[in-house]
Scaffold this motif. Structure first.
Motif, PDB file in Angstrom:
ATOM      1  N   SER A 143       0.803  -1.222   0.000  1.00  0.00           N
ATOM      2  CA  SER A 143       0.000   0.000   0.000  1.00  0.00           C
ATOM      3  C   SER A 143       0.834   1.269   0.000  1.00  0.00           C
ATOM      4  N   ALA A 170      -6.720  -3.951   3.144  1.00  0.00           N
ATOM      5  CA  ALA A 170      -7.058  -2.600   2.711  1.00  0.00           C
ATOM      6  C   ALA A 170      -6.738  -1.599   3.811  1.00  0.00           C
ATOM      7  N   ARG A 171      -5.941  -0.584   3.465  1.00  0.00           N
ATOM      8  CA  ARG A 171      -5.676   0.524   4.392  1.00  0.00           C
ATOM      9  C   ARG A 171      -6.666   1.661   4.138  1.00  0.00           C
ATOM     10  N   THR A 172      -7.039   1.838   2.875  1.00  0.00           N
ATOM     11  CA  THR A 172      -8.057   2.812   2.481  1.00  0.00           C
ATOM     12  C   THR A 172      -8.862   2.176   1.357  1.00  0.00           C
ATOM     13  N   GLU A 173      -9.832   2.907   0.847  1.00  0.00           N
ATOM     14  CA  GLU A 173     -10.631   2.379  -0.267  1.00  0.00           C
ATOM     15  C   GLU A 173      -9.821   2.319  -1.560  1.00  0.00           C
ATOM     16  N   ARG A 174      -8.649   2.947  -1.598  1.00  0.00           N
ATOM     17  CA  ARG A 174      -7.807   2.941  -2.785  1.00  0.00           C
ATOM     18  C   ARG A 174      -6.720   1.858  -2.756  1.00  0.00           C
ATOM     19  N   THR A 175      -6.557   1.177  -1.640  1.00  0.00           N
ATOM     20  CA  THR A 175      -5.503   0.169  -1.529  1.00  0.00           C
ATOM     21  C   THR A 175      -5.722  -0.963  -2.529  1.00  0.00           C
ATOM     22  N   THR A 177      -5.917  -4.538  -3.408  1.00  0.00           N
ATOM     23  CA  THR A 177      -6.156  -5.754  -2.635  1.00  0.00           C
ATOM     24  C   THR A 177      -6.260  -6.993  -3.518  1.00  0.00           C
ATOM     25  N   GLU A 200      -3.392   5.387  -1.085  1.00  0.00           N
ATOM     26  CA  GLU A 200      -3.528   3.937  -0.870  1.00  0.00           C
ATOM     27  C   GLU A 200      -3.158   3.524   0.547  1.00  0.00           C
ATOM     28  N   ASN A 203      -5.530   8.020   3.841  1.00  0.00           N
ATOM     29  CA  ASN A 203      -6.418   8.955   3.153  1.00  0.00           C
ATOM     30  C   ASN A 203      -5.846  10.373   3.206  1.00  0.00           C
TER      31      ASN A 203
END
Length: 260
Positions: A143, A170-175, A177, A200, A203
């Motif tokens: 990430s 997932a660290r954020t919704e953009r990571t 996975t 990623e 945020n």
């Protein structure tokens, strides 16, 4: 008052002779064949042969013209001691300080620790905001920009081992996975020479990262130029990719890496 018996009173070799010896030593470390050493040094064959004989006798170089040359035990011992005494952070800090002044963003350097990256340097910009990072903090490789620059240097099976052992949380919704998407991302990083983290890992935080290589050419560290998305929206942080690559390359050279 008499001189000690073991004092060498012979005149020191001329700077020209010393320079030739160093040229032959460096060439013999980089090239095994006698003809390549001659070509690299641009010296007469007889001169190269004579200097190599001395270097072999003194154990700085091993081998011969028939079987090829290689670093000798004396050179390897000196190199090993020198490498063990290197303070990577101390070598990198002047380069990082100059980069902060150039781009006025937060600069991080991280080192690989198993399947994580650990911050070893953080230098802040003149901006009023501060990153949440700190020296000693670890983060996932998949990430983070620095982590992805390292993963891009790994064989696919080693990346798959990371995925199997620690997953791609997932660290954020953009990571990223999805394993296939990660492999595609790493292929792109290898092609362009740098990685992006566009929210990623955290945020609102973005960075562009480049790989740092050790004396053997292994990607053991990463460097990132980081900012907040409000100041560098979208992928605009990518404008600093050339500076990130240049600084990472300079640190790699300080660590003993020589590009082929």
């Amino acid at each position: 008052m008499t001189e000690p018996k073991d004092l060498d009173t012979r005149p020191a070799p001329s700077s020209g002779a010393s320079e030739k010896t160093l040229r032959v030593l460096e060439a013999a470390i980089n090239y095994a064949r006698f003809t390549d050493i001659v070509e690299e040094t641009k010296l007469a064959k007889a001169t190269v042969h004579r200097i190599l004989g001395t270097l072999v006798e003194q154990k700085f170089i091993a081998g011969d013209s028939e079987h090829g040359y290689r670093p000798g035990p004396r050179f390897i011992g000196i190199a090993g001691r020198a490498i063990s005494q290197l303070d990577n952070s101390a070598l990198a800090e002047p380069i990082v300080d100059a980069l902060v002044r150039e781009v006025d963003c937060t600069i991080h350097v991280g080192v690989v620790n198993g399947f994580e990256m650990v911050y070893v340097i953080r230098k802040d910009s003149s901006k009023p905001y501060r990153m949440a990072s700190r020296v000693g903090l670890s983060m996932p490789m998949h990430s983070s920009g620095m982590g992805k620059t390292v993963l891009a240097s790994w064989p696919a099976e080693e990346v798959d081992r990371l995925i199997a052992e620690v997953g791609l949380p997932a660290r954020t919704e953009r990571t990223i996975t999805d394993p296939r998407q990660l492999h595609e991302e790493l292929a792109g990083i290898r092609q362009r020479g740098y990685a992006l983290d566009l929210g990623e890992n955290e945020n609102g935080t973005v960075c562009v990262s480049a790989p740092i290589r050790d004396h053997l050419g292994r990607v053991t560290h990463g460097l990132s130029i980081s900012s907040i998305a409000l100041e560098h929206p979208g992928s605009s942080i990518e404008q600093f990719a050339p500076q990130a690559i240049a600084a990472a390359d300079a640190i790699s050279q300080a660590l003993g890496y020589s590009a082929p």
